[in-house]
Design an enzyme around this catalytic site. Structure first.
Site, PDB file in Angstrom:
ATOM      1  N   VAL A  43       3.194   7.501  -2.790  1.00 30.57           N
ATOM      2  CA  VAL A  43       3.316   8.287  -1.678  1.00 30.57           C
ATOM      3  C   VAL A  43       4.928   8.448  -1.322  1.00 30.57           C
ATOM      4  O   VAL A  43       5.066   9.645  -0.901  1.00 30.57           O
ATOM      5  CB  VAL A  43       2.523   7.625  -0.586  1.00 30.57           C
ATOM      6  CG1 VAL A  43       2.579   8.177   0.734  1.00 30.57           C
ATOM      7  CG2 VAL A  43       0.838   7.906  -0.904  1.00 30.57           C
ATOM      8  N   ALA A  67      -2.800   7.298  -1.334  1.00 36.48           N
ATOM      9  CA  ALA A  67      -3.493   6.489  -0.578  1.00 36.48           C
ATOM     10  C   ALA A  67      -2.398   5.302  -0.450  1.00 36.48           C
ATOM     11  O   ALA A  67      -1.990   4.631  -1.526  1.00 36.48           O
ATOM     12  CB  ALA A  67      -4.781   5.798  -1.402  1.00 36.48           C
ATOM     13  N   VAL A  68      -2.308   4.657   0.894  1.00 40.21           N
ATOM     14  CA  VAL A  68      -1.508   3.591   1.053  1.00 40.21           C
ATOM     15  C   VAL A  68      -2.450   2.417   1.760  1.00 40.21           C
ATOM     16  O   VAL A  68      -2.892   2.652   2.587  1.00 40.21           O
ATOM     17  CB  VAL A  68      -0.526   3.855   2.280  1.00 40.21           C
ATOM     18  CG1 VAL A  68       0.511   2.786   2.295  1.00 40.21           C
ATOM     19  CG2 VAL A  68       0.572   5.215   1.581  1.00 40.21           C
ATOM     20  N   ILE A  69      -2.484   1.593   0.856  1.00 35.88           N
ATOM     21  CA  ILE A  69      -3.400   0.557   0.995  1.00 35.88           C
ATOM     22  C   ILE A  69      -2.645  -0.581   1.886  1.00 35.88           C
ATOM     23  O   ILE A  69      -1.514  -1.145   1.428  1.00 35.88           O
ATOM     24  CB  ILE A  69      -4.007  -0.020   0.008  1.00 35.88           C
ATOM     25  CG1 ILE A  69      -4.945   1.113  -0.842  1.00 35.88           C
ATOM     26  CG2 ILE A  69      -5.080  -1.062  -0.108  1.00 35.88           C
ATOM     27  CD1 ILE A  69      -5.995   1.801   0.186  1.00 35.88           C
ATOM     28  N   HIS A  75       4.772  -3.163   4.984  1.00 33.73           N
ATOM     29  CA  HIS A  75       5.187  -2.180   3.768  1.00 33.73           C
ATOM     30  C   HIS A  75       4.406  -0.939   4.007  1.00 33.73           C
ATOM     31  O   HIS A  75       4.988   0.192   3.797  1.00 33.73           O
ATOM     32  CB  HIS A  75       5.122  -2.717   2.463  1.00 33.73           C
ATOM     33  CG  HIS A  75       5.820  -1.974   1.460  1.00 33.73           C
ATOM     34  ND1 HIS A  75       7.054  -1.597   1.433  1.00 33.73           N
ATOM     35  CD2 HIS A  75       5.125  -1.052   0.413  1.00 33.73           C
ATOM     36  CE1 HIS A  75       7.052  -1.018   0.481  1.00 33.73           C
ATOM     37  NE2 HIS A  75       6.085  -0.626  -0.172  1.00 33.73           N
ATOM     38  N   ARG A 115     -12.954   7.401   2.576  1.00 31.25           N
ATOM     39  CA  ARG A 115     -12.221   8.426   2.868  1.00 31.25           C
ATOM     40  C   ARG A 115     -11.621   9.671   2.051  1.00 31.25           C
ATOM     41  O   ARG A 115     -11.193  10.394   2.413  1.00 31.25           O
ATOM     42  CB  ARG A 115     -11.072   7.987   3.962  1.00 31.25           C
ATOM     43  CG  ARG A 115     -11.423   7.390   5.242  1.00 31.25           C
ATOM     44  CD  ARG A 115     -10.256   6.601   5.695  1.00 31.25           C
ATOM     45  NE  ARG A 115     -10.726   5.667   6.896  1.00 31.25           N
ATOM     46  CZ  ARG A 115     -10.236   4.951   7.542  1.00 31.25           C
ATOM     47  NH1 ARG A 115      -8.681   4.873   7.295  1.00 31.25           N
ATOM     48  NH2 ARG A 115     -10.781   4.181   8.504  1.00 31.25           N
TER      49      ARG A 115
END
Length: 150
Positions: A43, A67-69, A75, A115
């Site tokens: 991302v 997607a940022v988990i 972070h 999502r």
């Protein structure tokens, strides 16, 4: 017909590959043509290619997918916030729609999977609507009655 590019992050590809599939399906449903699919490592890397993508004469709009988990540190917040800010900055600078289809920050893997369709569809739909409305606005002319661009 709106010509759409998709920029998709490979990090968390089990999630973003599904987003890519849903985005392509929804673009077809809306009557848009996907002219480019550009994959980037993550991302945070999306802004690095955006100016090159929007400079293409056969691109009217771009939808970004990623997607940022959430992890053990903050972070994920840094990555998501910086990417979103730069994506918007570039969109305003180049005057072409670039939409945000990035899940996170704060999402765990299960929430991200839930999502996938929503974020992919919303990013594509917003890109297509903005491209169409920018064209309508450019061609619109006020003649004494309110002009609605929708």
């Amino acid at each position: 017909m709106v010509r759409l590019a998709l920029v998709v992050a490979e990090f968390n590809y089990d999630i973003t590959s599904l987003m890519l599939q849903k985005a392509i399906e929804h673009a077809r449903f809306l009557g848009a043509e996907v002219t480019y699919v550009v994959k980037v490592p993550g991302v945070y890397d999306i802004p690095m290619v955006l100016k090159d993508v929007v400079a293409k004469s056969d691109v009217d709009a771009v939808a970004t997918l990623g997607a940022v988990i959430q992890g053990a540190t903050k972070h994920d917040e840094l990555v998501a916030q910086q990417a979103a800010r730069k994506i918007l900055d570039i969109a305003v600078e180049v005057d072409k729609p670039i939409t945000l289809g990035i899940i996170g920050h704060g999402a765990n893997r299960m929430q991200a999977l839930e999502r996938v369709e929503e974020y992919a569809r919303r990013a594509v739909e917003a890109a297509v609507k903005l491209a169409r409305r920018k064209k309508l606005l450019k061609d619109a002319k006020y003649s004494g009655a309110t002009v609605y661009v929708e």
